[in-house]
Enzyme design. Structure first.
Site, PDB file in Angstrom:
ATOM      1  N   ALA A   1      41.760  42.398  47.140  1.00  0.00           N
ATOM      2  CA  ALA A   1      41.061  41.401  46.328  1.00  0.00           C
ATOM      3  C   ALA A   1      41.564  41.601  44.895  1.00  0.00           C
ATOM      4  O   ALA A   1      41.029  42.411  44.136  1.00  0.00           O
ATOM      5  CB  ALA A   1      39.563  41.613  46.418  1.00  0.00           C
TER       6      ALA A   1
ATOM      7  N   GLY B   1      36.396  43.959  37.592  1.00  0.00           N
ATOM      8  CA  GLY B   1      36.747  44.318  38.971  1.00  0.00           C
ATOM      9  C   GLY B   1      35.987  43.452  39.963  1.00  0.00           C
ATOM     10  O   GLY B   1      35.475  42.391  39.594  1.00  0.00           O
ATOM     11  N   ASN B   2      35.947  43.860  41.208  1.00  0.00           N
ATOM     12  CA  ASN B   2      35.174  43.118  42.217  1.00  0.00           C
ATOM     13  C   ASN B   2      34.647  44.086  43.272  1.00  0.00           C
ATOM     14  O   ASN B   2      34.848  45.288  43.170  1.00  0.00           O
ATOM     15  CB  ASN B   2      36.034  42.006  42.833  1.00  0.00           C
ATOM     16  CG  ASN B   2      37.273  42.557  43.497  1.00  0.00           C
ATOM     17  OD1 ASN B   2      37.182  43.313  44.449  1.00  0.00           O
ATOM     18  ND2 ASN B   2      38.441  42.209  42.957  1.00  0.00           N
ATOM     19  N   HIS B   3      33.966  43.530  44.282  1.00  0.00           N
ATOM     20  CA  HIS B   3      33.235  44.381  45.233  1.00  0.00           C
ATOM     21  C   HIS B   3      34.069  44.906  46.394  1.00  0.00           C
ATOM     22  O   HIS B   3      33.525  45.488  47.322  1.00  0.00           O
ATOM     23  CB  HIS B   3      32.058  43.592  45.819  1.00  0.00           C
ATOM     24  CG  HIS B   3      31.045  43.207  44.796  1.00  0.00           C
ATOM     25  ND1 HIS B   3      30.294  44.145  44.129  1.00  0.00           N
ATOM     26  CD2 HIS B   3      30.672  42.000  44.317  1.00  0.00           C
ATOM     27  CE1 HIS B   3      29.488  43.521  43.285  1.00  0.00           C
ATOM     28  NE2 HIS B   3      29.704  42.222  43.364  1.00  0.00           N
ATOM     29  N   SER B   4      35.360  44.694  46.408  1.00  0.00           N
ATOM     30  CA  SER B   4      36.156  45.145  47.569  1.00  0.00           C
ATOM     31  C   SER B   4      36.086  46.664  47.713  1.00  0.00           C
ATOM     32  O   SER B   4      36.287  47.402  46.749  1.00  0.00           O
ATOM     33  CB  SER B   4      37.612  44.704  47.406  1.00  0.00           C
ATOM     34  OG  SER B   4      38.399  45.303  48.406  1.00  0.00           O
TER      35      SER B   4
END
Ligand code: PMT
Length: 400
Positions: free
Chosen positions: A278, A210-213
């Site tokens: 994102a 995943g990512n930090h969005s």
């Protein structure tokens, strides 16, 4: 409702209902408003300046002068406000207001105000029913003020009847309805499709890529578009963001593939598409059905390219005005312009992780907007205000 940029002046007079003002202020601040509170000297017997100023994030005044000798300008506060709310408004304060008996900071500020004034009376039932109160409320109405009537129920005296100050939710709704009625419905009749948040690509039942969005940017865009009268379809990856506006149609997805499918359920009906999500560019080729055990020192996961949702939207564009985002760490402008071209966009919003306060998670962002022929740079702002800038720009392009 998003109240960002709204300036609310709250005058508290001395009644037991003053304790409820904490909830009202907290709600306004949460929705992005700026709140300035003032009090009558008597109100200090019911609530403290400390608790009110902690919530409003501004000093609270009850006198024309502060202890350090500085003047608390009633004129400045009155002219600053978009709306003034007197809550709770006691029989005494109401009487002073309508008869111009200017003997404290609240009345002087009220008499200097040019903005709409809202009055939430609170008193015991016989005081509320008294002909003088009725006459004073009528007078206040004849001045163009808006009365938020007292409610029926148990009163501090133990008696039951009309006199309780309206609940904070009712006062907040009255103020929001007022602001809503003054917001220009510039996107009325348009459907705006927005992607937001991260996507999670499963590795096994426990782990994901995943990512930090946080979803904040996309949710701010959705709220703002909805306030401007658009039908908003928000397709979001996993996020803890909450929507204020009940009219927004929220579709929750997890992976890029799910997001793609959801987007194309609605793409045909969209007039404007905004891709602020994102999206993970790669996903594991295989998703393990059981939790992967840590048997070896190294673990290799083969990744395959995810669909590019925005590029697919660009390829299939018919009538839509298409807005992409570019999140960059280097060669920002060049990369953003490349994406504008490659994904067949009408406009791209660049945010760079090299700018402090921009990009993921923060409540703020700093953007540059590019079209084929234009470039516009903006200051660091709250994401709510960035959403306003983006939609102002979109609207200006639609008018061309
Ligand atoms: O959610 P927040 O914490 O508020 O953070 C906001 C944000 C930083 C996520 C947002 O402002 C932002 O920049 N979103 C785009 C992030 C991104 O993935 O940028 P990109 O340059 O990798 O992608 C370019 C564009 O293609 C984006 O519009 C993206 O949504 C889209 N894309 C990318 C890959 C993919 N597989 N499908 C896509 O649709």
């Amino acid at each position: 409702m998003n109240l960002s940029g709204k300036k609310i002046l709250i005058a508290i007079s001395g009644g037991i209902a003053a304790y409820k003002i904490h909830f009202l202020i907290r709600d306004f601040i949460k929705k992005g408003a700026e709140v300035q509170a003032i009090m009558t000297p008597d109100a200090e017997n019911f609530v403290t300046k400390l608790s009110i100023s902690t919530l409003s994030k501004k000093p609270v005044y009850s006198d024309f002068y502060s202890d350090n000798g500085t003047w608390n300008s009633h004129v400045e506060m009155a002219l600053w406000a978009d709306v003034m709310i007197i809550a709770p408004c006691t029989a005494g304060t109401l009487s002073k207001m309508v008869h111009g008996m200017c003997d404290n900071l609240v009345i002087a500020t009220y008499m200097s105000a040019k903005c709409p004034v809202f009055i939430a009376p609170a008193m015991d039932l016989d005081m509320y029913a008294h002909p003088s109160t009725k006459r004073n409320l009528e007078l206040a109405e004849s001045f163009g003020h808006i009365i938020i009537p007292a409610e029926n129920g148990e009163l501090a005296s133990g008696l039951v009847g009309q006199g309780r100050m309206s609940e904070p939710e009712t006062i907040a709704k009255t103020i929001e309805d007022f602001f809503n009625s003054t917001t220009k419905k510039t996107l009325e009749g348009k459907t705006v499709l927005i992607t937001a948040g991260p996507t999670y690509e499963a590795i096994d039942p426990v782990r994901f890529i995943g990512n930090h969005s946080s979803g904040k940017m996309g949710f701010s865009l959705a709220e703002e578009a909805s306030e401007r009268g658009a039908k908003v379809i928000l397709i979001s990856g996993p996020t803890s963001q909450k929507l204020q506006n009940k009219n927004i149609e929220l579709h929750k997805v997890t992976s890029a593939k799910e997001m793609l499918h959801k987007v194309f359920e609605f793409y045909d009906m969209a007039d404007i598409g905004i891709a602020s999500a994102a999206v993970a560019d790669y996903a594991p080729k295989e998703v393990a059905t059981e939790k992967i055990k840590k048997n070896d020192d190294n673990l290799t996961i083969e990744l395959v390219k995810n669909p590019d949702i925005l590029k697919t939207m660009g390829d299939k564009k018919t009538h839509q005005f298409l807005v992409g985002f570019a999140l960059e760490t280097q060669n920002e402008e060049e990369n953003a312009k490349g994406k504008l071209e490659k994904k067949n966009l009408d406009m791209i919003v660049l945010n760079s992780l090299r700018d402090e306060g921009a990009g993921f998670k923060n409540d703020t962002n700093k953007i540059k907007i590019f079209t084929q022929t234009e470039k516009k740079e903006f200051e660091l702002k709250s994401k709510d205000d960035v959403a306003k800038d983006i939609l102002d720009f979109v609207e200006s392009q639609l008018l061309k």
